[in-house]
Design an enzyme around this catalytic site. Structure first.
Site, mmCIF file in Angstrom:
data_model
loop_
_atom_site.group_PDB
_atom_site.id
_atom_site.type_symbol
_atom_site.label_atom_id
_atom_site.label_comp_id
_atom_site.label_asym_id
_atom_site.label_seq_id
_atom_site.Cartn_x
_atom_site.Cartn_y
_atom_site.Cartn_z
ATOM 1 N N ARG A 1 -5.516 -8.816 -8.232
ATOM 2 C CA ARG A 1 -4.333 -7.952 -8.187
ATOM 3 C C ARG A 1 -4.335 -6.939 -9.327
ATOM 4 O O ARG A 1 -3.418 -6.133 -9.415
ATOM 5 C CB ARG A 1 -3.078 -8.815 -8.305
ATOM 6 C CG ARG A 1 -2.402 -9.146 -6.964
ATOM 7 C CD ARG A 1 -1.259 -10.069 -7.280
ATOM 8 N NE ARG A 1 -0.189 -10.086 -6.347
ATOM 9 C CZ ARG A 1 -0.004 -11.031 -5.423
ATOM 10 N NH1 ARG A 1 -0.897 -11.977 -5.243
ATOM 11 N NH2 ARG A 1 1.081 -11.012 -4.682
ATOM 12 N N ARG B 1 8.061 -6.886 -6.672
ATOM 13 C CA ARG B 1 6.698 -7.202 -6.226
ATOM 14 C C ARG B 1 6.018 -5.933 -5.709
ATOM 15 O O ARG B 1 4.835 -5.721 -5.940
ATOM 16 C CB ARG B 1 6.734 -8.292 -5.146
ATOM 17 C CG ARG B 1 7.014 -9.673 -5.738
ATOM 18 C CD ARG B 1 7.608 -10.629 -4.724
ATOM 19 N NE ARG B 1 6.681 -11.026 -3.700
ATOM 20 C CZ ARG B 1 7.042 -11.569 -2.532
ATOM 21 N NH1 ARG B 1 8.330 -11.753 -2.254
ATOM 22 N NH2 ARG B 1 6.147 -11.911 -1.652
ATOM 23 N N ARG C 1 10.729 -13.934 6.930
ATOM 24 C CA ARG C 1 9.571 -14.825 6.883
ATOM 25 C C ARG C 1 9.942 -16.262 6.498
ATOM 26 O O ARG C 1 10.777 -16.490 5.639
ATOM 27 C CB ARG C 1 8.607 -14.252 5.846
ATOM 28 C CG ARG C 1 7.411 -15.105 5.544
ATOM 29 C CD ARG C 1 6.337 -14.313 4.897
ATOM 30 N NE ARG C 1 6.532 -14.119 3.464
ATOM 31 C CZ ARG C 1 5.609 -13.590 2.676
ATOM 32 N NH1 ARG C 1 4.456 -13.166 3.170
ATOM 33 N NH2 ARG C 1 5.840 -13.455 1.393
ATOM 34 N N LYS D 1 -1.579 -10.835 4.960
ATOM 35 C CA LYS D 1 -2.829 -11.389 4.422
ATOM 36 C C LYS D 1 -2.926 -12.892 4.713
ATOM 37 O O LYS D 1 -3.955 -13.376 5.155
ATOM 38 C CB LYS D 1 -2.918 -11.158 2.901
ATOM 39 C CG LYS D 1 -2.798 -9.700 2.477
ATOM 40 C CD LYS D 1 -2.993 -9.522 0.974
ATOM 41 C CE LYS D 1 -1.920 -10.147 0.102
ATOM 42 N NZ LYS D 1 -0.582 -9.531 0.231
ATOM 43 N N ARG E 1 10.536 -18.570 1.036
ATOM 44 C CA ARG E 1 10.118 -18.464 -0.359
ATOM 45 C C ARG E 1 11.235 -17.922 -1.220
ATOM 46 O O ARG E 1 11.944 -16.999 -0.826
ATOM 47 C CB ARG E 1 8.895 -17.538 -0.459
ATOM 48 C CG ARG E 1 7.610 -18.254 -0.141
ATOM 49 C CD ARG E 1 6.448 -17.329 -0.080
ATOM 50 N NE ARG E 1 6.364 -16.391 -1.194
ATOM 51 C CZ ARG E 1 5.320 -15.606 -1.394
ATOM 52 N NH1 ARG E 1 4.295 -15.660 -0.572
ATOM 53 N NH2 ARG E 1 5.304 -14.768 -2.411
HETATM 54 P P1 AMP Z 1 1.774 -14.164 -3.204
HETATM 55 O O1 AMP Z 1 1.983 -15.483 -2.539
HETATM 56 O O2 AMP Z 1 0.349 -13.695 -3.146
HETATM 57 O O3 AMP Z 1 2.749 -13.122 -2.728
HETATM 58 O O4 AMP Z 1 2.087 -14.378 -4.773
HETATM 59 C C1 AMP Z 1 3.345 -14.817 -5.204
HETATM 60 C C2 AMP Z 1 3.504 -14.539 -6.688
HETATM 61 O O5 AMP Z 1 2.514 -15.256 -7.433
HETATM 62 C C3 AMP Z 1 3.326 -13.089 -7.108
HETATM 63 O O6 AMP Z 1 4.513 -12.327 -6.941
HETATM 64 C C4 AMP Z 1 2.934 -13.259 -8.577
HETATM 65 O O7 AMP Z 1 4.059 -13.586 -9.367
HETATM 66 C C5 AMP Z 1 2.043 -14.486 -8.522
HETATM 67 N N1 AMP Z 1 0.622 -14.148 -8.249
HETATM 68 C C6 AMP Z 1 -0.108 -14.500 -7.158
HETATM 69 N N2 AMP Z 1 -1.360 -14.050 -7.235
HETATM 70 C C7 AMP Z 1 -1.447 -13.385 -8.417
HETATM 71 C C8 AMP Z 1 -2.495 -12.664 -9.075
HETATM 72 N N3 AMP Z 1 -3.711 -12.538 -8.519
HETATM 73 N N4 AMP Z 1 -2.208 -12.115 -10.277
HETATM 74 C C9 AMP Z 1 -0.997 -12.231 -10.859
HETATM 75 N N5 AMP Z 1 0.036 -12.877 -10.282
HETATM 76 C C10 AMP Z 1 -0.173 -13.451 -9.073
#
Ligand code: AMP
Length: 213
Positions: free
Chosen positions: A87, A171, A126, A13, A160
């Site tokens: 989400r 996740r 990554r 994404k 990360r």
């Molecule tokens: P991402 O970079 O999108 O993989 O997000 C990293 C982490 O941020 C996720 O594993 C969640 O802990 C938190 N997070 C990001 N976006 C959301 C969302 N829309 N709702 C809840 N938690 C989120």
């Protein structure tokens, strides 16, 4: 044009969102990036979410909806790309309301479909540029031999903290329990479009362009 990129962690994404920003002047709204920024700058909210993110759990709907609400009041550019948001079903409902309040609509939801084994491989390989967030992969898009980011020339690359196998498992579980119902939700609204996220970056880009144009 406002779109959602929907898919599990590692679906690509962020990579595709960056390309859309470069080529279509769209604005990427990544709640993950916003939360990491809050965590790194040590804000109160950042402290609250740090442990939740490290475990790979979802942070509360209230926090992420608040973040998106703020951003929707700013620059609109060529439209918004929602990356990693919504989400949950509550977030999806809230997004519809928020867009309605500012006179915007949601034009497409693009599901990036990938198989789970590929996700684990991708995520553990990554890294991202510390300067601009460009995403690299040890196997498919390695950091250039001169050690400089292709986009900004930066030389610092990060992995990360939640890109490890244990957090990833969580996740993925969160994705299947709480986020994957959105596929049915947007299908029923006749907004869902699907691309094969397993292909080369350029092929996925073309598939997305084909849906948007
Ligand atoms: P991402 O970079 O999108 O993989 O997000 C990293 C982490 O941020 C996720 O594993 C969640 O802990 C938190 N997070 C990001 N976006 C959301 C969302 N829309 N709702 C809840 N938690 C989120």
């Amino acid at each position: 044009m406002n779109i959602i990129l929907l898919g599990p962690p590692g679906a690509g994404k962020g990579t595709q969102a960056h390309l859309l920003v470069e080529e279509r002047d769209m604005i990427q709204l990544s709640t993950g990036d916003m939360l990491r920024e809050a965590k790194d700058s040590g804000t109160e909210m950042g402290k609250v979410v740090a442990d939740v993110m490290a475990r790979g759990d979802l942070v509360t709907d209230e926090i992420v909806i608040g973040l998106i609400r703020e951003k929707l009041q700013g620059e609109k550019g060529g439209g918004f790309i929602f990356d990693g948001f919504p989400r949950t079903l509550a977030q999806a409902d809230a997004l519809g309301d928020l867009l309605g309040e500012c006179g915007e609509t949601l034009d497409a939801v693009i599901e990036m479909r990938v198989d789970d084994d590929a996700l684990v491989d991708r995520i553990t390989a990554r890294s991202t540029c510390g300067g601009c967030g460009e995403v690299y992969n040890d196997n498919t898009k390695p950091i250039p031999a001169d050690g400089k980011c292709i986009k900004c020339g930066g030389t610092e690359f990060n992995r990360r903290a939640d890109d490890n196998e244990e957090a990833l498992r969580n996740r993925l579980m969160e994705y299947y329990k709480k986020t994957s119902p959105l596929i049915g939700y947007y299908y029923a609204k006749d907004m869902l479009r699907t691309v094969d996220g397993l292909g080369e970056i350029d092929d996925v880009k073309m598939a997305i362009a084909g849906l948007l144009d």
